[in-house]
Design a protein around this motif. Sequence first.
Motif, short mmCIF file in Angstrom:
data_model
loop_
_atom_site.label_atom_id
_atom_site.label_comp_id
_atom_site.label_asym_id
_atom_site.label_seq_id
_atom_site.Cartn_x
_atom_site.Cartn_y
_atom_site.Cartn_z
N GLN A 101 0.89 -0.93 -0.12
CA GLN A 101 -0.14 0.46 -0.03
C GLN A 101 0.63 1.42 0.18
O GLN A 101 0.18 2.36 -0.73
N THR A 102 1.44 1.21 0.76
CA THR A 102 2.68 2.84 0.93
C THR A 102 3.21 2.62 -0.60
O THR A 102 3.27 3.39 -0.95
N GLU A 103 3.47 1.55 -1.54
CA GLU A 103 4.09 2.29 -2.56
C GLU A 103 3.68 2.97 -3.74
O GLU A 103 3.06 3.37 -4.80
N GLU A 104 2.22 2.06 -3.56
CA GLU A 104 0.90 2.69 -4.15
C GLU A 104 0.62 4.27 -3.49
O GLU A 104 0.15 4.30 -4.68
N VAL A 105 0.41 4.11 -2.80
CA VAL A 105 0.51 5.36 -1.99
C VAL A 105 2.14 6.89 -2.64
O VAL A 105 1.38 7.36 -2.96
N VAL A 106 2.72 6.04 -2.53
CA VAL A 106 4.12 7.10 -2.98
C VAL A 106 4.03 7.48 -5.06
O VAL A 106 3.60 7.93 -5.18
N LEU A 107 3.39 6.46 -5.20
CA LEU A 107 3.31 5.99 -6.81
C LEU A 107 1.96 7.20 -7.20
O LEU A 107 1.94 7.58 -8.15
N SER A 108 0.42 7.32 -6.24
CA SER A 108 -0.06 8.40 -6.69
C SER A 108 0.41 9.24 -6.28
O SER A 108 -0.32 10.63 -7.01
N ALA A 109 1.07 9.75 -5.21
CA ALA A 109 1.57 11.41 -5.21
C ALA A 109 2.40 11.59 -5.68
O ALA A 109 1.71 12.87 -6.07
N ALA A 110 3.21 10.61 -6.63
CA ALA A 110 3.52 11.15 -8.20
C ALA A 110 2.58 11.63 -9.05
O ALA A 110 2.62 12.53 -9.81
N ALA A 111 1.46 10.41 -8.90
CA ALA A 111 0.56 10.87 -10.19
C ALA A 111 -0.37 12.03 -9.68
O ALA A 111 0.01 13.21 -10.95
N ALA A 112 0.07 12.46 -8.37
CA ALA A 112 -1.04 13.98 -8.36
C ALA A 112 -0.30 14.95 -8.73
O ALA A 112 -0.46 15.71 -9.15
N SER A 113 0.81 15.02 -8.21
CA SER A 113 1.93 15.96 -8.43
C SER A 113 2.04 16.18 -9.89
O SER A 113 2.32 17.42 -10.27
N ILE A 114 2.55 15.06 -10.17
CA ILE A 114 2.30 15.51 -12.35
C ILE A 114 0.91 16.32 -12.67
O ILE A 114 0.94 17.06 -13.49
N GLY A 115 -0.73 15.67 -12.43
CA GLY A 115 -1.45 16.63 -12.81
C GLY A 115 -1.43 18.07 -11.76
O GLY A 115 -1.70 18.51 -13.18
N GLY A 116 -1.21 18.26 -11.21
CA GLY A 116 -1.38 19.17 -11.01
C GLY A 116 -0.17 20.00 -11.41
O GLY A 116 -0.65 21.53 -11.19
N ALA A 117 0.80 19.74 -11.75
CA ALA A 117 2.09 20.69 -13.07
C ALA A 117 1.45 21.19 -13.78
O ALA A 117 1.87 21.71 -14.29
N LEU A 118 0.65 19.46 -14.55
CA LEU A 118 -0.02 20.01 -15.43
C LEU A 118 -1.07 21.11 -15.46
O LEU A 118 -0.87 22.21 -16.19
N VAL A 119 -1.76 21.27 -14.58
CA VAL A 119 -3.07 22.27 -14.39
C VAL A 119 -2.02 23.62 -14.48
O VAL A 119 -2.82 24.39 -15.12
N ARG A 120 -0.66 23.92 -14.05
CA ARG A 120 -0.07 25.10 -13.29
C ARG A 120 0.80 25.06 -14.61
O ARG A 120 0.02 26.57 -15.28
N HIS A 121 0.79 24.39 -15.87
CA HIS A 121 1.16 24.25 -16.92
C HIS A 121 0.19 25.41 -18.19
O HIS A 121 0.26 26.48 -17.83
N ARG A 122 -0.54 24.65 -17.75
CA ARG A 122 -1.95 25.10 -19.09
C ARG A 122 -2.88 26.45 -18.07
O ARG A 122 -2.61 27.35 -19.11
N ALA A 123 -2.29 26.64 -17.25
CA ALA A 123 -2.77 28.17 -16.70
C ALA A 123 -1.72 29.35 -16.69
O ALA A 123 -2.35 30.45 -17.80
N GLU A 124 -1.07 28.93 -16.62
CA GLU A 124 0.63 30.20 -17.48
C GLU A 124 0.54 29.84 -18.80
O GLU A 124 0.68 31.31 -19.22
N GLU A 125 0.09 29.59 -19.84
CA GLU A 125 -0.13 28.89 -20.67
C GLU A 125 -1.35 30.16 -21.33
O GLU A 125 -1.29 30.79 -22.30
N ALA A 126 -2.40 29.77 -20.72
CA ALA A 126 -3.67 30.64 -20.90
C ALA A 126 -3.21 32.35 -20.06
O ALA A 126 -3.72 32.50 -21.18
#
Length: 109
Positions: free
Chosen positions: A80-105
């Motif tokens: 479960q810890t490995e899945e949680v860590v990977l999910s946190a990385a996925a959430a960070s990537i999702g957040g970075a994409l949101v920020r990138h799109r906002a900056e582009e806009a």
Amino acid sequence: QIDNPQLQNVPYQVIIPRWHSILSQGKSVHGFGRDCPEIERAILEPQEIRSILVVPIHVQDSYWGFIGFDECHSERTWNQTEEVVLSAAAASIGGALVRHRAEEALRQS
């Protein structure tokens, strides 16, 4: 497998449609390669993948893609810890994409 031409420019929904169904529901894909459906084993076995853990990446509540770990040396039960860590990385990537799109806009306005 970044240099594997058989896996480049191919939508994964075409070669592993089960994953798309599971991941787009916000669930992870995990387990032993030998237990996967035949179509998936045909992709995993040539890469010597014995175990897989894949989690979805969401951007503003929309499924965008995935990130994963694989184990090629032995079968591994992901904890479960490995899945949680990977999910946190996925959430960070999702957040970075949101920020990138906002900056582009902002740059385009």
